[in-house]
Design a protein around this motif. Structure first.
Motif, PDB file in Angstrom:
ATOM      1  N   ALA A 146     -15.146   4.407  -7.779  1.00  0.00           N
ATOM      2  CA  ALA A 146     -14.353   4.373  -9.000  1.00  0.00           C
ATOM      3  C   ALA A 146     -15.212   3.842 -10.138  1.00  0.00           C
ATOM      4  O   ALA A 146     -16.125   3.036  -9.921  1.00  0.00           O
ATOM      5  N   THR A 184      -5.858  10.263 -10.662  1.00  0.00           N
ATOM      6  CA  THR A 184      -5.836   9.788  -9.276  1.00  0.00           C
ATOM      7  C   THR A 184      -4.565  10.215  -8.549  1.00  0.00           C
ATOM      8  O   THR A 184      -4.250   9.675  -7.486  1.00  0.00           O
ATOM      9  N   ARG A 238      -7.159   3.551  -9.191  1.00  0.00           N
ATOM     10  CA  ARG A 238      -8.536   3.914  -8.848  1.00  0.00           C
ATOM     11  C   ARG A 238      -8.921   3.363  -7.483  1.00  0.00           C
ATOM     12  O   ARG A 238      -9.503   4.058  -6.641  1.00  0.00           O
TER      13      ARG A 238
END
Length: 329
Positions: A186, A139, A169
């Motif tokens: 996510a 991420t 996330r």
């Protein structure tokens, strides 16, 4: 006798570079590298201090138009505690005719953007044309830039993202939702992100595998941009052995990529398992995907030619528009 050069900070570099254009620049640079038109050694790497930080020196020369320069790149994974990016870089450009200093550019964004643009070139040539489901493991900045790049070459209908921390996330989804036309969500586990995906990006800092072969569907294309040292791997070795494997530089992959080096050392495959360089695919000297169900992997280590070619385009534009500061030394 003094000489002048142009200094560009990250904001100025960012303002002069678009992802759509950069993908084309990278496609050309990769082809020229594999055609033998580029002078570029495998990067010199120093391991620094007790945290085993990374310092790399990456020089390259491209003729016509002449591009001469080098990137100095560092990876200090302890930087987060200091409020700094883990990856930092500076690019030095020299006049190809005189060797005089021409430009000094912040290279952090260039590294981020050109890495994703190269992955997009791999997706353009190695993934299925109808690929529309993207899984991103990671991420950080590379995850973000890969989403920006891949939507330029494939019609993304669904994007799934996973990283070990829930907060990361959720933040990724919040910040990137407006950047996709399809769904972005996510997942709690890496397997949930990968299962059934056409395109898979591995943008992690993990030195051990984050993806298993059994999770990956037939026909998927994987872009691995982490694990850039010979003692690190981010892919299940069974997956690397199963797939058609492509690299940016075969010479570099055979000494720098743990996913390749350790697989060979363990006897899982030989050097010939590397089907070819991405530039050779662009030049049609090496076949790309040959069946619908083939799994393909592009193992990206990053090359100096990518940085120098990108910085050259940015500096040309800065000179045309008067962006940056002229300094004398």
């Amino acid at each position: 006798m003094s000489q002048s050069f142009r200094l560009l900070n990250e904001a100025e570099v960012t303002s002069l570079l678009s992802m759509g254009e950069l993908i084309g620049v990278m496609e050309s640079a990769l082809a020229r590298f594999s055609a033998g038109e580029v002078l570029q050694p495998v990067r010199t790497v120093l391991t620094v201090g007790p945290t085993r930080a990374f310092f790399g020196l990456m020089p390259a020369y491209l003729p016509d138009p002449g591009r001469l320069g080098a990137k100095l790149v560092t990876v200090f994974n302890t930087n987060e505690a200091r409020g700094l990016p883990s990856h930092l870089a500076t690019i030095v450009l020299l006049d190809a005719d005189t060797g005089a200093l021409r430009g000094l550019l912040d290279g952090r964004f260039i590294t981020e953007a050109r890495t994703a643009a190269v992955s997009a070139v791999s997706a353009r040539h190695l993934s299925r044309v109808e690929a529309s489901t993207l899984a991103i493991l990671g991420t950080g900045v590379q995850a973000r830039s890969h989403l920006e790049a891949l939507k330029e070459v494939r019609g993304l209908k669904e994007v799934r993202v996973w990283s070990p921390r829930l907060a990361s996330r959720e933040r990724f989804v919040d910040e990137m939702a407006s950047h996709v036309t399809g769904t972005l969500r996510a997942t709690r586990h890496a397997e949930q992100a990968v299962e059934g995906a056409d395109l898979i990006v591995l943008a992690t800092s993990s030195p051990t595998p984050v993806i298993e072969s059994g999770w990956v569907s037939d026909g998927a294309h994987i872009m691995s941009v982490g694990a850039c040292r010979p003692d690190q791997r981010e892919m299940d070795p069974r997956l690397v052995a199963r797939a058609e494997l492509y690299v940016d530089s075969k010479a570099a992959a055979l000494v720098e990529s743990g996913d390749v080096v350790m697989g060979i050392r363990e006897g899982r495959f030989g050097e010939s398992h590397v089907r070819g360089e991405l530039g050779e695919v662009v030049l049609r000297r090496v076949h790309a995907r040959t069946s619908h169900d083939q799994v393909t992997i592009f193992k990206s280590l990053g090359m100096a030619v990518e940085d120098v070619a990108t910085a050259g385009v940015v500096l040309d534009r800065a000179e045309e528009r008067g962006v940056g500061r002229l300094l004398e030394i």
